[in-house]
Motif scaffolding. Sequence first.
Motif, PDB file in Angstrom:
ATOM      1  N   SER A  46    -121.899 107.492 -16.119  1.00  0.00           N
ATOM      2  CA  SER A  46    -122.093 108.809 -15.504  1.00  0.00           C
ATOM      3  C   SER A  46    -121.954 109.921 -16.530  1.00  0.00           C
ATOM      4  N   ALA A  88    -118.496 121.626 -13.975  1.00  0.00           N
ATOM      5  CA  ALA A  88    -118.482 120.807 -12.759  1.00  0.00           C
ATOM      6  C   ALA A  88    -117.025 120.485 -12.446  1.00  0.00           C
ATOM      7  N   SER A  95    -124.326 108.234 -12.318  1.00  0.00           N
ATOM      8  CA  SER A  95    -124.581 109.536 -11.707  1.00  0.00           C
ATOM      9  C   SER A  95    -124.602 110.657 -12.737  1.00  0.00           C
ATOM     10  N   LEU A  96    -125.265 111.742 -12.370  1.00  0.00           N
ATOM     11  CA  LEU A  96    -125.298 112.967 -13.164  1.00  0.00           C
ATOM     12  C   LEU A  96    -124.796 114.097 -12.282  1.00  0.00           C
ATOM     13  N   VAL A  97    -123.654 114.665 -12.655  1.00  0.00           N
ATOM     14  CA  VAL A  97    -123.118 115.808 -11.926  1.00  0.00           C
ATOM     15  C   VAL A  97    -123.486 117.047 -12.739  1.00  0.00           C
ATOM     16  N   PRO A  98    -124.414 117.869 -12.219  1.00  0.00           N
ATOM     17  CA  PRO A  98    -124.922 119.012 -12.987  1.00  0.00           C
ATOM     18  C   PRO A  98    -123.868 120.093 -13.224  1.00  0.00           C
ATOM     19  N   GLN A  99    -124.196 120.969 -14.135  1.00  0.00           N
ATOM     20  CA  GLN A  99    -123.344 122.092 -14.478  1.00  0.00           C
ATOM     21  C   GLN A  99    -122.969 122.875 -13.232  1.00  0.00           C
ATOM     22  N   LYS A 105    -121.463 122.049 -10.479  1.00  0.00           N
ATOM     23  CA  LYS A 105    -121.417 121.358  -9.176  1.00  0.00           C
ATOM     24  C   LYS A 105    -119.974 121.008  -8.816  1.00  0.00           C
ATOM     25  N   ARG A 158    -128.760 111.191  -9.324  1.00  0.00           N
ATOM     26  CA  ARG A 158    -129.160 112.063 -10.433  1.00  0.00           C
ATOM     27  C   ARG A 158    -130.124 113.100  -9.892  1.00  0.00           C
ATOM     28  N   PRO A 159    -129.670 114.233  -9.443  1.00  0.00           N
ATOM     29  CA  PRO A 159    -128.299 114.736  -9.491  1.00  0.00           C
ATOM     30  C   PRO A 159    -127.434 114.116  -8.391  1.00  0.00           C
ATOM     31  N   LYS A 212    -125.146 113.588  -5.293  1.00  0.00           N
ATOM     32  CA  LYS A 212    -125.008 114.195  -3.966  1.00  0.00           C
ATOM     33  C   LYS A 212    -123.900 113.443  -3.229  1.00  0.00           C
TER      34      LYS A 212
END
Length: 170
Positions: free
Chosen positions: A100, A106, A118-122, A124, A135-136, A138
Motif C-alpha cells: 500500500s 492522509a 491500496s492507495l490512500v491519496p493525499q 484522505k 486505488r484510490p 474507499k
Amino acid sequence: MIYPYKGKYPKIADSAFIADFTTITGDVEIGDKSSVWFNSVIRGDVAPTIIGKKVNIQDNSVLHQSPNNPLILEDEVTVGHQVILHSCIIRKKALIGMGSIILDQAEIGEGAFIGAGSLVPQGKKIPPNTLAFGRPAKVIRELNEHDISEMNRIYTEYAEKAQYYKSLQK
C-alpha cells in the motif's frame, strides 16, 4: 545503517529491533519494542518521523516526508511488506496492508485496516475501525471480529519475532 543528517540523529529505543540492511537517517524517533524489518528505509532528512511503541514496519518499506509535514505512526501499528508512507498520520492499532501507499496528509483512523495494494491519496481520512481498499482507497465496511482477530494475530506474531531476532543480536 544509521546515519545522522545535518546534526539530527535517529533516536531508537534500546528495546527496538532494527533488522540488518535497514537504513535510518536523521530526525527519526522509534519507540519501545518497535521493529523495523529487513531492507526498510526510514529517512528523516526533510521533516521528522515519529514512530510509537510496539510498531512493526515490515520488509522493504519506505518512510519519508515532505517539508514541514512530519510522518507519524502511533503505538501498535502494523505496516506490511513494501509499504510506502509519506508525510501521513497512522493512528493507534491500524494495519497498513502490504504494497500500500499512503500519501501526504492522509490520516488512517485508530484500528483501521487498509487492504493490500491500496492507495490512500493525499489528504484522505479513513475512519477508525473500518476496512478501506482500492486505488484510490474507499471505505468498504466496518471491521468485524474476524478482521480484528487477524490484525491482533499479525501484530502479536511480529512482536514475538522481533524479540527473538533481537536476542540474536546480543
